[in-house]
Design an enzyme around this catalytic site. Structure first.
Site, short mmCIF file in Angstrom:
data_model
loop_
_atom_site.label_atom_id
_atom_site.label_comp_id
_atom_site.label_asym_id
_atom_site.label_seq_id
_atom_site.Cartn_x
_atom_site.Cartn_y
_atom_site.Cartn_z
N LEU A 13 47.83 -7.40 -6.43
CA LEU A 13 47.07 -7.82 -5.40
C LEU A 13 47.44 -9.14 -4.89
CD1 LEU A 13 43.35 -6.53 -6.14
CD2 LEU A 13 44.67 -6.03 -4.44
N PRO A 36 41.36 -7.59 -12.86
CA PRO A 36 40.63 -7.78 -11.41
C PRO A 36 41.51 -7.86 -10.32
CG PRO A 36 40.27 -9.76 -12.55
CD PRO A 36 40.92 -8.65 -13.51
N LEU A 37 42.89 -8.04 -10.75
CA LEU A 37 43.92 -8.21 -9.82
C LEU A 37 44.89 -7.11 -10.08
CD1 LEU A 37 44.35 -12.22 -9.92
CD2 LEU A 37 43.33 -10.81 -8.19
N GLY A 60 48.40 -8.01 -11.43
CA GLY A 60 48.96 -9.04 -10.40
C GLY A 60 49.40 -8.47 -8.73
N TYR A 116 43.55 -7.71 -29.76
CA TYR A 116 44.67 -8.56 -28.98
C TYR A 116 45.59 -9.24 -29.91
CZ TYR A 116 41.58 -7.77 -24.83
OH TYR A 116 40.79 -7.35 -23.89
#
Length: 329
Positions: free
Chosen positions: A222, A216-217, A220, A69
């Protein structure tokens, strides 16, 4: 909310690390450095400090970063932000990752001092093999991780993006040295449930390995905001706006799930984002934790709020059924 007083903790795999079910992913701290780092727009130092501070004070006690990263820039930026906290972030756990592409397992031990240095000499609580492709075997990689644990350079070892077979092999090889494989970081969300069908999740439950869910989203999607106002997609910086869920057909396909998340959000007096994350960290008991990122303070506040309630079994199942008809599997 005072730090870590109201947030329930759970054990990370078979380690002695008690972590919040939500950690903070810090890919977005890459400062636009290198190709991977440019996936996100550059955050300024003040915003990063606020994001880390509010996360920590709100009970989120672990932060996930990686060598790749921003070529260490995310690690460095995270460490700086933790060091600036009132107590120096002394109760924060750090998870980072070794990048294996075009490298041999010997690089794991040869580069560990650089990782420690970039992290301002903070403890590496979890060191993960970022993905399974390198010039060395899993056996050699686990031997290197075991050496780091023995020499107290890291506390625990994990992997990322390992399929069931490779995860089992890593677990077996590390166990030969007397150490547990505590985690496997995988892409997992209500729109990507492949680990439920390819053996990874079942094996993790069997072996006592925690699944760390990244994205997990789904970047964005979701949250539902792009369904309400598709014009927002045009303003997204980076390549994520070109992924399938952000296209017209993707928005239409996911609409039923977004409607359910919004309905439940009103009932629980939270946000659709919090409903989606709450499902993720509770549907499989304590096996799954998540590392949503945050580019704004409001994202952090939502992450923390996710940890203050629990969906009913009825609602967990309702979301499960709608999601199954939409997700990638």
């Amino acid at each position: 909310m005072s730090k870590a007083t109201r947030i329930p903790l759970r054990m990370l795999g078979k380690s002695d690390l008690n972590i919040s079910a939500i950690g903070l992913g810090t890919w977005q701290f890459s400062k636009g450095n290198n190709l991977i780092g440019r996936y996100w727009s550059d955050l300024n130092e003040i915003d990063i400090q606020k994001i880390v501070q509010i996360s920590y004070q709100g009970g989120i006690n672990w932060f996930d970063t990686a060598e790749i990263y921003g070529k260490g820039k995310s690690e460095e930026t995270l460490a700086q932000a933790l060091n600036m906290l009132e107590d120096g972030g002394k109760e924060a756990y750090i998870a980072t990752k070794w990048w294996p592409m075009f490298r041999k397992a010997s690089s794991i031990t040869k580069t560990i001092e650089e990782r420690i240095s970039v992290l301002k000499n903070r403890t590496i609580d979890l060191y993960q093999i970022h993905q399974p492709h390198s010039f060395s075997s899993i056996k050699a990689e686990m031997e290197a991780l075991a050496e780091l644990i023995q020499n107290k350079k890291i506390r625990f070892a994990g992997v990322s993006n390992f399929n069931e077979k490779k995860m089992r092999e890593a677990h077996e090889e590390l166990n030969k040295h007397g150490f547990p494989l505590v985690s496997n970081q995988m892409k997992y969300s209500l729109l990507d449930r492949r680990i439920e069908h390819n053996g990874v999740l079942d094996a993790a439950k069997e072996l006592g390995i925690t699944i760390i869910a990244y994205s997990p989203l789904e970047q964005g999607i979701l949250s539902g905001k792009f369904h309400k106002n598709p014009e927002l997609i045009k303003n997204i910086k980076g390549p994520r706006k070109y992924t399938s869920w952000f296209k017209k057909n993707g928005l239409a396909k996911t609409e039923p799930l977004i409607e359910l998340l919004e309905k439940l959000a009103k009932e629980y007096e939270v946000t659709p984002t919090q409903i989606a994350l709450n499902w993720l960290i509770h549907f499989h008991g304590d096996t799954v934790v998540a590392i949503p990122g945050a580019t704004k303070v409001q994202h952090v506040e939502q992450n923390i709020g996710t940890l203050t309630f629990q969906l009913s079994d009825k609602h967990l199942q309702e979301i499960d059924q709608i999601s199954k008809g939409i997700s990638t599997d």
